[in-house]
Scaffold this motif. Structure first.
Motif, PDB file in Angstrom:
ATOM      1  N   ASP A   1       0.844  -1.195   0.000  1.00 51.84           N
ATOM      2  CA  ASP A   1       0.000   0.000   0.000  1.00 51.84           C
ATOM      3  C   ASP A   1       0.882   1.250   0.000  1.00 51.84           C
ATOM      4  OD1 ASP A   1       0.867   0.317   2.654  1.00 51.84           O
ATOM      5  OD2 ASP A   1      -0.931  -0.618   3.471  1.00 51.84           O
ATOM      6  N   ARG A   2       0.286   2.402   0.151  1.00 52.91           N
ATOM      7  CA  ARG A   2       1.037   3.659   0.075  1.00 52.91           C
ATOM      8  C   ARG A   2       2.059   3.826   1.194  1.00 52.91           C
ATOM      9  NH1 ARG A   2      -1.039   7.874  -3.221  1.00 52.91           N
ATOM     10  NH2 ARG A   2      -2.873   7.187  -4.362  1.00 52.91           N
ATOM     11  N   SER A   3       1.850   3.166   2.322  1.00 50.83           N
ATOM     12  CA  SER A   3       2.793   3.333   3.428  1.00 50.83           C
ATOM     13  C   SER A   3       3.949   2.337   3.379  1.00 50.83           C
ATOM     14  CB  SER A   3       2.061   3.214   4.763  1.00 50.83           C
ATOM     15  OG  SER A   3       1.502   1.935   4.903  1.00 50.83           O
ATOM     16  N   GLY A   4       3.838   1.286   2.585  1.00 52.20           N
ATOM     17  CA  GLY A   4       4.921   0.322   2.490  1.00 52.20           C
ATOM     18  C   GLY A   4       4.430  -1.073   2.147  1.00 52.20           C
ATOM     19  N   ILE A   5       5.211  -2.051   2.557  1.00 52.67           N
ATOM     20  CA  ILE A   5       4.916  -3.453   2.283  1.00 52.67           C
ATOM     21  C   ILE A   5       4.782  -4.188   3.612  1.00 52.67           C
ATOM     22  CG2 ILE A   5       5.764  -5.592   1.257  1.00 52.67           C
ATOM     23  CD1 ILE A   5       7.235  -3.914  -0.804  1.00 52.67           C
ATOM     24  N   GLN A   6       3.721  -4.955   3.741  1.00 50.16           N
ATOM     25  CA  GLN A   6       3.513  -5.793   4.916  1.00 50.16           C
ATOM     26  C   GLN A   6       3.671  -7.236   4.487  1.00 50.16           C
ATOM     27  OE1 GLN A   6       0.074  -5.044   7.453  1.00 50.16           O
ATOM     28  NE2 GLN A   6      -0.319  -7.231   7.439  1.00 50.16           N
ATOM     29  N   ILE A   7       4.591  -7.946   5.157  1.00 51.85           N
ATOM     30  CA  ILE A   7       4.844  -9.349   4.864  1.00 51.85           C
ATOM     31  C   ILE A   7       4.342 -10.147   6.061  1.00 51.85           C
ATOM     32  CG2 ILE A   7       6.567 -11.080   4.268  1.00 51.85           C
ATOM     33  CD1 ILE A   7       8.402  -8.627   3.523  1.00 51.85           C
ATOM     34  N   ARG A   8       3.268 -10.876   5.846  1.00 47.16           N
ATOM     35  CA  ARG A   8       2.651 -11.618   6.944  1.00 47.16           C
ATOM     36  C   ARG A   8       2.998 -13.092   6.825  1.00 47.16           C
ATOM     37  NH1 ARG A   8      -3.393 -10.751   9.154  1.00 47.16           N
ATOM     38  NH2 ARG A   8      -3.106 -11.954  11.031  1.00 47.16           N
ATOM     39  N   GLY A   9       3.886 -13.551   7.688  1.00 50.38           N
ATOM     40  CA  GLY A   9       4.282 -14.946   7.723  1.00 50.38           C
ATOM     41  C   GLY A   9       3.431 -15.719   8.710  1.00 50.38           C
ATOM     42  N   PRO A  10       3.688 -17.000   8.860  1.00 50.09           N
ATOM     43  CA  PRO A  10       2.883 -17.794   9.784  1.00 50.09           C
ATOM     44  C   PRO A  10       3.109 -17.412  11.249  1.00 50.09           C
ATOM     45  CG  PRO A  10       4.485 -19.176   8.640  1.00 50.09           C
ATOM     46  CD  PRO A  10       4.618 -17.810   8.084  1.00 50.09           C
ATOM     47  N   LEU A  11       4.278 -16.872  11.580  1.00 50.45           N
ATOM     48  CA  LEU A  11       4.575 -16.557  12.972  1.00 50.45           C
ATOM     49  C   LEU A  11       4.620 -15.061  13.281  1.00 50.45           C
ATOM     50  CD1 LEU A  11       7.320 -19.221  13.728  1.00 50.45           C
ATOM     51  CD2 LEU A  11       4.870 -19.315  14.206  1.00 50.45           C
ATOM     52  N   ARG A  12       5.006 -14.248  12.309  1.00 52.81           N
ATOM     53  CA  ARG A  12       5.086 -12.815  12.584  1.00 52.81           C
ATOM     54  C   ARG A  12       4.836 -12.000  11.330  1.00 52.81           C
ATOM     55  NH1 ARG A  12      11.397 -11.266  13.729  1.00 52.81           N
ATOM     56  NH2 ARG A  12      11.605 -10.158  11.771  1.00 52.81           N
ATOM     57  N   THR A  13       4.557 -10.727  11.563  1.00 53.85           N
ATOM     58  CA  THR A  13       4.305  -9.796  10.471  1.00 53.85           C
ATOM     59  C   THR A  13       5.410  -8.749  10.453  1.00 53.85           C
ATOM     60  OG1 THR A  13       1.928 -10.125  10.641  1.00 53.85           O
ATOM     61  CG2 THR A  13       2.662  -8.121   9.535  1.00 53.85           C
ATOM     62  N   ARG A  14       5.968  -8.523   9.274  1.00 52.74           N
ATOM     63  CA  ARG A  14       7.005  -7.500   9.113  1.00 52.74           C
ATOM     64  C   ARG A  14       6.422  -6.353   8.285  1.00 52.74           C
ATOM     65  NH1 ARG A  14       9.548 -12.373   8.211  1.00 52.74           N
ATOM     66  NH2 ARG A  14      11.172 -12.868   9.671  1.00 52.74           N
ATOM     67  N   ARG A  15       6.714  -5.157   8.690  1.00 51.82           N
ATOM     68  CA  ARG A  15       6.255  -3.968   7.969  1.00 51.82           C
ATOM     69  C   ARG A  15       7.477  -3.218   7.477  1.00 51.82           C
ATOM     70  NH1 ARG A  15       1.890  -2.332   5.398  1.00 51.82           N
ATOM     71  NH2 ARG A  15       1.912  -0.107   5.241  1.00 51.82           N
ATOM     72  N   LEU A  16       7.543  -2.977   6.172  1.00 54.08           N
ATOM     73  CA  LEU A  16       8.650  -2.244   5.572  1.00 54.08           C
ATOM     74  C   LEU A  16       8.120  -0.927   5.014  1.00 54.08           C
ATOM     75  CD1 LEU A  16      10.188  -5.205   3.515  1.00 54.08           C
ATOM     76  CD2 LEU A  16      10.924  -4.396   5.761  1.00 54.08           C
ATOM     77  N   ALA A  17       8.676   0.189   5.458  1.00 54.90           N
ATOM     78  CA  ALA A  17       8.310   1.485   4.900  1.00 54.90           C
ATOM     79  C   ALA A  17       9.024   1.651   3.560  1.00 54.90           C
ATOM     80  CB  ALA A  17       8.721   2.606   5.855  1.00 54.90           C
ATOM     81  N   TRP A  18       8.443   2.442   2.677  1.00 56.73           N
ATOM     82  CA  TRP A  18       9.043   2.631   1.357  1.00 56.73           C
ATOM     83  C   TRP A  18      10.442   3.226   1.460  1.00 56.73           C
ATOM     84  CZ3 TRP A  18       7.589  -0.144  -2.376  1.00 56.73           C
ATOM     85  CH2 TRP A  18       6.256  -0.525  -2.525  1.00 56.73           C
ATOM     86  N   GLU A  19      10.714   4.018   2.498  1.00 56.89           N
ATOM     87  CA  GLU A  19      12.041   4.605   2.661  1.00 56.89           C
ATOM     88  C   GLU A  19      13.105   3.549   2.933  1.00 56.89           C
ATOM     89  OE1 GLU A  19       9.324   5.676   4.625  1.00 56.89           O
ATOM     90  OE2 GLU A  19       8.853   7.189   3.117  1.00 56.89           O
ATOM     91  N   GLU A  20      12.698   2.390   3.457  1.00 56.81           N
ATOM     92  CA  GLU A  20      13.627   1.294   3.736  1.00 56.81           C
ATOM     93  C   GLU A  20      13.907   0.438   2.505  1.00 56.81           C
ATOM     94  OE1 GLU A  20      12.812  -0.977   7.493  1.00 56.81           O
ATOM     95  OE2 GLU A  20      10.891   0.069   7.263  1.00 56.81           O
ATOM     96  N   ILE A  21      13.078   0.554   1.487  1.00 50.20           N
ATOM     97  CA  ILE A  21      13.148  -0.342   0.339  1.00 50.20           C
ATOM     98  C   ILE A  21      13.883   0.343  -0.797  1.00 50.20           C
ATOM     99  CG2 ILE A  21      11.808  -1.674  -1.333  1.00 50.20           C
ATOM    100  CD1 ILE A  21       9.536  -1.659   0.802  1.00 50.20           C
ATOM    101  N   GLN A  22      14.944  -0.298  -1.242  1.00 43.91           N
ATOM    102  CA  GLN A  22      15.721   0.234  -2.355  1.00 43.91           C
ATOM    103  C   GLN A  22      15.127  -0.167  -3.697  1.00 43.91           C
ATOM    104  OE1 GLN A  22      19.852  -0.721  -2.260  1.00 43.91           O
ATOM    105  NE2 GLN A  22      20.183  -0.137  -4.388  1.00 43.91           N
ATOM    106  N   ASP A  23      14.712  -1.433  -3.806  1.00 37.74           N
ATOM    107  CA  ASP A  23      14.200  -1.908  -5.088  1.00 37.74           C
ATOM    108  C   ASP A  23      13.389  -3.187  -4.860  1.00 37.74           C
ATOM    109  OD1 ASP A  23      13.765  -1.922  -7.808  1.00 37.74           O
ATOM    110  OD2 ASP A  23      15.800  -2.495  -8.366  1.00 37.74           O
ATOM    111  N   ILE A  24      12.611  -3.529  -5.867  1.00 35.73           N
ATOM    112  CA  ILE A  24      11.883  -4.796  -5.916  1.00 35.73           C
ATOM    113  C   ILE A  24      12.552  -5.618  -7.008  1.00 35.73           C
ATOM    114  CG2 ILE A  24       9.654  -5.903  -6.345  1.00 35.73           C
ATOM    115  CD1 ILE A  24       9.617  -4.119  -3.872  1.00 35.73           C
ATOM    116  N   THR A  25      13.067  -6.793  -6.645  1.00 31.53           N
ATOM    117  CA  THR A  25      13.796  -7.603  -7.614  1.00 31.53           C
ATOM    118  C   THR A  25      13.248  -9.026  -7.643  1.00 31.53           C
ATOM    119  OG1 THR A  25      15.463  -8.174  -5.955  1.00 31.53           O
ATOM    120  CG2 THR A  25      15.942  -6.288  -7.384  1.00 31.53           C
TER     121      THR A  25
END
Length: 162
Positions: free
Chosen positions: A73-97
């Motif tokens: 979404d506009r605030s970043g990427i949320q990666i929801r795994g079976p045990l935990r959820t990680r939230r990455l802000a767009w400022e932390e992300i250099q590229d999508i590969t």
């Protein structure tokens, strides 16, 4: 098409998830039948304990696996795994590969997608691969455009090495 294409969600739905859980359930059932049918000197209490632990494990997997996925979404990427959820802000992300996988199996994707972070780490984007996403190349192009528009692709940070 860039940020106007947001939000995007990548999950395994419907028949595919039901099939995975059904196969896992049959394997658990086979395991339990094998334990109870065995004529070795294992006590009844051990069989009950192993059965309960196995059923609890199956219930945990069946309860968490359908919730896994990646949301963009506009605030970043949320990666929801079976045990935990990680939230990455767009400022932390250099590229999508994308990265190819070397497998001949029809149940393993040929290509997976990572968020390359500005600190040199990579995070796998769960269920964002050529096996689960139709129009995979178009989706990657959209996400790379969004990443450039919302803060990624900082040339001062080298991309992580595979």
């Amino acid at each position: 098409m860039g940020i106007q294409a947001l939000p995007r969600q990548y999950r395994v739905h419907g028949r595919k998830m039901a099939s995975v859980l059904a196969v896992f359930g049959v394997a658990v059932l086979g395991f339990l039948v094998g334990i109870w049918a065995a004529e070795d000197p294992v006590t009844h209490q051990v069989k009950v304990l192993v059965s309960l632990v196995t059923l609890l494990f199956f219930a945990a997997v069946a309860g968490t696996l359908p919730r896994t996925g990646t949301t963009v979404d506009r605030s970043g990427i949320q990666i929801r795994g079976p045990l935990r959820t990680r939230r990455l802000a767009w400022e932390e992300i250099q590229d999508i590969t994308t990265r190819p996988l070397t497998s001949t199996s029809s149940v393993i994707p040929d290509t997976v997608v990572y968020a390359d972070l500005t600190d040199g780490r990579r995070k796998l984007l769960i269920h964002l691969n050529d096996l689960h996403v139709t129009d995979f190349d178009d989706e990657i192009a959209i996400l790379q455009t969004v990443c450039r528009e919302l803060g990624g692709t900082d040339p001062s940070h080298p991309a992580p090495t595979p």
